[in-house]
Design an enzyme around this catalytic site. Structure first.
Site, short mmCIF file in Angstrom:
data_model
loop_
_atom_site.label_atom_id
_atom_site.label_comp_id
_atom_site.label_asym_id
_atom_site.label_seq_id
_atom_site.Cartn_x
_atom_site.Cartn_y
_atom_site.Cartn_z
N GLU A 143 -67.59 15.57 38.45
CA GLU A 143 -66.27 15.97 38.96
C GLU A 143 -65.88 15.01 40.08
O GLU A 143 -66.72 14.63 40.89
CB GLU A 143 -66.41 17.40 39.51
CG GLU A 143 -65.15 18.01 40.00
CD GLU A 143 -64.11 18.11 38.92
OE1 GLU A 143 -64.37 18.72 37.88
OE2 GLU A 143 -63.02 17.53 39.12
N PHE A 248 -57.19 3.70 50.41
CA PHE A 248 -58.53 3.70 51.01
C PHE A 248 -58.78 2.47 51.87
O PHE A 248 -59.91 2.03 52.05
CB PHE A 248 -59.64 3.91 49.97
CG PHE A 248 -59.90 5.38 49.77
CD1 PHE A 248 -58.95 6.18 49.19
CD2 PHE A 248 -61.07 5.97 50.21
CE1 PHE A 248 -59.15 7.56 49.05
CE2 PHE A 248 -61.29 7.34 50.07
CZ PHE A 248 -60.32 8.13 49.49
N GLY A 256 -65.91 11.07 56.53
CA GLY A 256 -66.84 12.17 56.72
C GLY A 256 -66.74 13.07 55.51
O GLY A 256 -66.37 12.63 54.43
N CYS A 259 -69.12 14.81 50.91
CA CYS A 259 -69.49 13.96 49.77
C CYS A 259 -69.85 12.53 50.16
O CYS A 259 -71.00 12.12 49.99
CB CYS A 259 -68.36 13.94 48.75
SG CYS A 259 -68.13 15.54 47.98
N LYS A 321 -60.74 15.65 57.40
CA LYS A 321 -59.49 15.02 56.97
C LYS A 321 -58.40 16.08 57.00
O LYS A 321 -58.71 17.28 57.07
CB LYS A 321 -59.63 14.38 55.59
CG LYS A 321 -59.80 15.35 54.45
CD LYS A 321 -59.77 14.58 53.14
CE LYS A 321 -59.68 15.49 51.94
NZ LYS A 321 -59.66 14.80 50.69
N ARG A 328 -67.81 19.43 57.64
CA ARG A 328 -69.09 18.78 57.32
C ARG A 328 -69.01 17.28 57.63
O ARG A 328 -68.09 16.60 57.21
CB ARG A 328 -69.44 18.99 55.84
CG ARG A 328 -69.93 20.39 55.55
CD ARG A 328 -70.21 20.59 54.09
NE ARG A 328 -68.99 20.54 53.29
CZ ARG A 328 -68.96 20.50 51.96
NH1 ARG A 328 -70.08 20.49 51.28
NH2 ARG A 328 -67.81 20.45 51.32
C1 UDX Z 1 -64.33 12.27 48.07
C2 UDX Z 1 -63.84 11.47 46.84
O1 UDX Z 1 -62.55 10.91 47.13
C3 UDX Z 1 -63.80 12.37 45.62
O2 UDX Z 1 -63.41 11.62 44.48
C4 UDX Z 1 -65.18 12.99 45.41
O3 UDX Z 1 -65.18 13.86 44.32
C5 UDX Z 1 -65.61 13.73 46.65
O4 UDX Z 1 -65.58 12.85 47.79
P1 UDX Z 1 -63.19 13.99 49.76
O5 UDX Z 1 -64.54 14.12 50.41
O6 UDX Z 1 -62.39 15.22 49.49
O7 UDX Z 1 -63.35 13.25 48.34
O8 UDX Z 1 -62.32 13.07 50.71
P2 UDX Z 1 -61.54 11.69 50.62
O9 UDX Z 1 -60.10 11.96 50.46
O10 UDX Z 1 -62.17 10.76 49.68
O11 UDX Z 1 -61.77 11.17 52.11
C6 UDX Z 1 -63.11 10.95 52.57
C7 UDX Z 1 -63.10 10.52 54.00
O12 UDX Z 1 -62.64 9.17 54.10
C8 UDX Z 1 -62.22 11.35 54.95
O13 UDX Z 1 -62.93 11.58 56.14
C9 UDX Z 1 -61.03 10.44 55.20
O14 UDX Z 1 -60.45 10.67 56.46
C10 UDX Z 1 -61.68 9.06 55.12
N1 UDX Z 1 -60.76 7.97 54.77
C11 UDX Z 1 -60.13 7.97 53.57
C12 UDX Z 1 -60.57 6.91 55.65
O15 UDX Z 1 -61.15 6.89 56.75
N2 UDX Z 1 -59.73 5.89 55.29
C13 UDX Z 1 -59.08 5.86 54.10
O16 UDX Z 1 -58.35 4.89 53.85
C14 UDX Z 1 -59.27 6.93 53.20
#
Ligand code: UDX
Length: 437
Positions: A143, A248, A256, A259, A321, A328
């Site tokens: 997933e 990204f 953080g 995942c 986020k 976590r």
């Molecule tokens: C992530 C993956 O995106 C998802 O596909 C997987 O199934 C689970 O892990 P998630 O943990 O919900 O999802 O968060 P995501 O939106 O990926 O953001 C992860 C972290 O990266 C957040 O702390 C966010 O603030 C940070 N981030 C994201 C950045 O610092 N810069 C960016 O450009 C994008």
């Protein structure tokens, strides 16, 4: 079709409700009685836009229980339990192993077990032996949902990945899952067939790639800070190259959540076990860059204010986020704790994550130096500096003139590069971004 979902955490609960939304009868199972009770009452145990709606709308097709024996009523069983980080960095497989063991007495020929949890490569092969000993078939269907978009990502995924065994049983597993996901496939969603190891690797390598992309831009932020370059402009410029892409590439206090951090550490640990640790040694740097950016906020505050003892710092954000109450491995929480350890008095604000943050701070022994509020403007009152740690919309759109009137010192550390720096400077702020000034 009648299905069961073992594990009703973030992934499992959203999957259960989404499958009911597709018209299936779903039994959700978890060992956590409070969680099951909450879900059975049609309430979301976490903050996830749209999740309450599909839970309530499909209540007649959803049953939640702690009784594993109920799975015998279903023919397809999704395993969606967590694989948290163990103390040595590897993935803790306790919950996956016990979910499979719990299922074994109730499955037989004609049953399909579908793994959804993020697992170390090689797990499905191992579990398949146990599952096939009952006559049932195992497949792996990772997933990719993001918190905040979990329902949308489940019902309209970018792709469906099926890790299947060779031969007739693999073909039967494919057809069974195709029938279950019929509506998703009908919209043209790509469905990719592969072996177990590839399916397991797709998931961890996707997260490793995303983490690497974020740490790459954060490394550029470090270079920008010593050269006077602007990392946001740099990201915009390189992001126009379709081979790179702009998503990204937001520099800040880094990634953080439940995942990315644990998945890259688990991936490194697994590669080492397999004797190919060198292949993923760069992920240690990805992790190190990420953690360094959290520490940079403290450094900037010391550069600006000197010794932080007795200083009051407002921190906007606790969740890892926006649109999430998940703390976590949250950079915001880490920063808050490090400021308190440096002697500062911290007033932190978050619109959704207060309760989990309160629980965590009570364990940390730092709760005397940290107070929490859901009102970011209250947090800003009389503070010597403001740190933006999570880019909630109400923070990035706050009026800098109003905020300047609340703070004792108009100093802002924009840990997410989400503010309009010109507007904040015009309002009288000393503005420090992450890799941009
Ligand atoms: C992530 C993956 O995106 C998802 O596909 C997987 O199934 C689970 O892990 P998630 O943990 O919900 O999802 O968060 P995501 O939106 O990926 O953001 C992860 C972290 O990266 C957040 O702390 C966010 O603030 C940070 N981030 C994201 C950045 O610092 N810069 C960016 O450009 C994008």
């Amino acid at each position: 079709m009648k299905i069961s979902v073992i594990g009703c955490g973030y992934l499992g609960a959203v999957h259960a409700a989404s499958m009911a939304e597709l018209g299936h009868d779903v039994i959700g199972i978890d060992v956590d009685e409070v969680r099951i009770d909450t879900l059975a009452r049609g309430k979301a145990p976490f903050h996830e836009p749209g999740f309450d709606d599909i839970l309530q709308k499909n209540a007649t097709r959803l049953t939640f229980t702690t009784d594993m024996s109920v799975v015998k009523e279903a023919k397809v069983h999704f395993v969606a339990v967590g694989t948290p980080q163990a103390s040595d960095g590897s993935a803790d497989m306790t919950y996956v192993n016990s979910a499979i063991e719990g299922l074994l007495p109730f499955i037989s020929e004609g049953h399909l077990v579908v793994g959804k949890s993020t697992v170390p490569v090689g797990t499905a092969e191992r579990l398949s032996e146990q599952v096939t000993s009952t006559g049932a078939v195992l497949m792996w269907n990772p997933e990719f949902l993001r918190e905040g978009f979990a329902v949308q990502d489940t019902l309209s995924p970018d792709r469906l990945v099926y890790g299947i065994p060779e031969g007739d049983s693999g073909e039967w597993a494919r057809a069974t899952l195709d029938a279950l996901y019929e509506q998703i496939l009908a919209t043209g969603t790509p469905r990719l067939l592969m072996n177990f190891a590839t399916a397991e690797l797709v998931k961890v390598s996707a997260n490793a790639f995303l983490a690497t992309k974020i740490s790459f831009i954060n490394a550029m932020a470090e270079i920008a800070e010593v050269t006077g370059a602007n990392v946001t402009q740099l990201a915009d410029a390189i992001g126009h190259d379709a081979r790179i892409g702009r998503r990204f590439l937001n520099a800040g206090v880094g990634f953080g959540g439940g995942c990315l951090p644990k998945d890259i550490r688990g991936f490194v640990a697994r590669a080492e076990e397999l004797g190919v640790g060198q292949s993923l040694s760069f992920l240690r740097d990805v992790d190190a860059i990420n953690l360094r950016r959290r520490g940079r906020v403290l450094e900037m505050l010391v550069e600006e204010l000197g010794d932080l003892t007795g200083k009051t710092i407002a921190v906007w954000g606790m969740a890892f986020k926006p649109d999430s109450d998940d703390i976590r491995d949250s950079p915001a929480l880490d920063i808050t704790e490090s400021l308190a350890r440096a002697g500062a008095k911290v007033v932190a604000a978050d619109p959704a994550a207060l309760l989990p943050a309160q629980r965590r701070l009570a364990q940390s022994g730092l709760s005397d130096s940290i107070s929490l509020t859901d009102d970011h403007l209250v947090a800003a009152r009389n503070a010597d500096a403001l740190v933006i740690a999570t880019e909630w919309k109400q923070f990035s759109t706050a009026d800098p003139v109003v905020v300047a009137g609340l703070l004792a010192t108009a100093l802002v550390i924009d840990g997410r590069n989400c503010l309009d720096s010109d507007a904040w400077k015009k309002a009288g702020f000393r503005y420090r971004g992450m890799g941009r000034s």
